[in-house]
Design a protein around this motif. Structure first.
Motif, PDB file in Angstrom:
ATOM      1  N   ALA A  78       0.834  -1.123   0.088  1.00  0.00           N
ATOM      2  CA  ALA A  78      -0.086   0.022   0.048  1.00  0.00           C
ATOM      3  C   ALA A  78       0.754   1.281  -0.193  1.00  0.00           C
ATOM      4  O   ALA A  78       2.019   1.360   0.424  1.00  0.00           O
ATOM      5  CB  ALA A  78      -0.972  -0.029   0.845  1.00  0.00           C
ATOM      6  N   ILE A  79       0.352   2.389  -0.668  1.00  0.00           N
ATOM      7  CA  ILE A  79       1.255   3.528  -0.497  1.00  0.00           C
ATOM      8  C   ILE A  79       0.242   4.631  -0.175  1.00  0.00           C
ATOM      9  O   ILE A  79      -1.040   4.695  -0.571  1.00  0.00           O
ATOM     10  CB  ILE A  79       1.782   3.608  -1.929  1.00  0.00           C
ATOM     11  CG1 ILE A  79       2.852   4.777  -1.994  1.00  0.00           C
ATOM     12  CG2 ILE A  79       0.871   3.867  -3.142  1.00  0.00           C
ATOM     13  CD1 ILE A  79       3.821   4.861  -3.282  1.00  0.00           C
ATOM     14  N   ALA A  80       0.829   5.699   0.337  1.00  0.00           N
ATOM     15  CA  ALA A  80       0.216   6.984   0.474  1.00  0.00           C
ATOM     16  C   ALA A  80       1.158   8.189   0.301  1.00  0.00           C
ATOM     17  O   ALA A  80       2.356   7.984   1.019  1.00  0.00           O
ATOM     18  CB  ALA A  80      -0.284   7.027   1.900  1.00  0.00           C
ATOM     19  N   CYS A  81       1.073   9.028  -0.412  1.00  0.00           N
ATOM     20  CA  CYS A  81       2.067   9.958  -0.741  1.00  0.00           C
ATOM     21  C   CYS A  81       1.340  11.363  -0.352  1.00  0.00           C
ATOM     22  O   CYS A  81       0.161  11.757  -0.419  1.00  0.00           O
ATOM     23  CB  CYS A  81       2.699  10.024  -2.197  1.00  0.00           C
ATOM     24  SG  CYS A  81       3.129   8.520  -2.665  1.00  0.00           S
ATOM     25  N   GLN A  82       2.347  12.317   0.098  1.00  0.00           N
ATOM     26  CA  GLN A  82       1.922  13.762   0.362  1.00  0.00           C
ATOM     27  C   GLN A  82       2.935  14.634   0.123  1.00  0.00           C
ATOM     28  O   GLN A  82       4.143  14.277   0.301  1.00  0.00           O
ATOM     29  CB  GLN A  82       1.091  13.833   1.527  1.00  0.00           C
ATOM     30  CG  GLN A  82       1.887  13.596   2.806  1.00  0.00           C
ATOM     31  CD  GLN A  82       0.975  13.748   4.112  1.00  0.00           C
ATOM     32  OE1 GLN A  82      -0.227  14.070   4.028  1.00  0.00           O
ATOM     33  NE2 GLN A  82       1.585  13.657   5.189  1.00  0.00           N
ATOM     34  N   THR A  83       2.562  15.994   0.338  1.00  0.00           N
ATOM     35  CA  THR A  83       3.683  17.074   0.343  1.00  0.00           C
ATOM     36  C   THR A  83       4.078  17.109   1.621  1.00  0.00           C
ATOM     37  O   THR A  83       3.341  17.120   2.550  1.00  0.00           O
ATOM     38  CB  THR A  83       3.366  18.479  -0.362  1.00  0.00           C
ATOM     39  OG1 THR A  83       2.034  18.830   0.520  1.00  0.00           O
ATOM     40  CG2 THR A  83       2.727  18.358  -1.711  1.00  0.00           C
ATOM     41  N   THR A  84       5.409  17.329   1.832  1.00  0.00           N
ATOM     42  CA  THR A  84       5.938  17.279   3.197  1.00  0.00           C
ATOM     43  C   THR A  84       7.071  18.390   3.420  1.00  0.00           C
ATOM     44  O   THR A  84       7.689  18.561   4.328  1.00  0.00           O
ATOM     45  CB  THR A  84       6.782  15.998   3.697  1.00  0.00           C
ATOM     46  OG1 THR A  84       7.697  15.810   2.721  1.00  0.00           O
ATOM     47  CG2 THR A  84       5.822  14.824   3.949  1.00  0.00           C
ATOM     48  N   GLY A  85       6.662  19.548   2.353  1.00  0.00           N
ATOM     49  CA  GLY A  85       7.659  20.767   2.132  1.00  0.00           C
ATOM     50  C   GLY A  85       7.587  21.475   1.102  1.00  0.00           C
ATOM     51  O   GLY A  85       6.482  21.024   0.278  1.00  0.00           O
ATOM     52  N   PRO A  86       8.369  22.239   0.772  1.00  0.00           N
ATOM     53  CA  PRO A  86       7.928  23.374  -0.464  1.00  0.00           C
ATOM     54  C   PRO A  86       8.377  22.030  -1.715  1.00  0.00           C
ATOM     55  O   PRO A  86       9.230  21.376  -1.450  1.00  0.00           O
ATOM     56  CB  PRO A  86       9.077  24.201  -0.485  1.00  0.00           C
ATOM     57  CG  PRO A  86       9.478  24.433   0.806  1.00  0.00           C
ATOM     58  CD  PRO A  86       9.218  23.018   1.706  1.00  0.00           C
TER      59      PRO A  86
END
Length: 162
Positions: A78-86
């Protein structure tokens, strides 16, 4: 001056195409024989500011001895991605197949856990697809995560594609 150096370093890394490195951030025991669910953090090597968390099942030695199939772990992930900075986007592949940003062996020789990144131009989003790749009998087990770029001030090193 440090901003120029860090931007130059990012651009150089994007040109070289260094594969993503995974860092184990969690490990959950699922049963008494030692099977685990492993959670890894993956930084996209060409997209600064995006982190993916990838989970997969890791079989124990006892399970391998009991169940057979000694040299292979299951294809589930399973994968989950998001922005964690600029967000700074380097020289990414823009075709429909995207590009492989991470790979990890899931068997002694032929089975790989793979993460591909695809840019959805129409919706201005990055799509991350986790799946396994095998020489034959490919698995239909997959997981997908989307990182919308319309809410971020994403910087494209080569200019945003039209």
């Amino acid at each position: 001056m440090t901003k120029i150096l860090s931007t130059t370093a990012l651009a150089a890394a994007c040109l070289i195409g260094i594969p993503a490195q995974a860092e184990v951030v969690g490990k959950v025991r699922t049963d008494w024989v030692g099977n685990d669910i492993v959670i890894e953090a993956i930084q996209d090597p060409k997209v600064q500011g995006v982190t993916c968390h990838l989970t997969y099942f890791e079989r124990s030695l006892i399970d391998r001895l009991q169940q057979g199939n000694w040299f292979e772990d299951p294809s589930n992930s399973a994968i989950a991605c998001q922005t964690t900075g600029p967000v700074t986007i380097g020289n990414i592949d823009l075709d429909r197949a995207g590009e492989e940003v991470f790979t990890e062996s899931r068997s002694l020789i032929f089975k790989k856990l793979v993460v591909n990144r695809i840019y959805d131009r129409q919706n201005n989003a990055l799509i991350y697809l986790a799946h396994t790749r095998q020489v034959q009998q490919g698995s239909a087990k997959m997981s997908i995560s989307t990182v919308p770029l319309y809410t971020t001030q994403a910087t494209w090193l080569k200019g945003r594609p039209q």
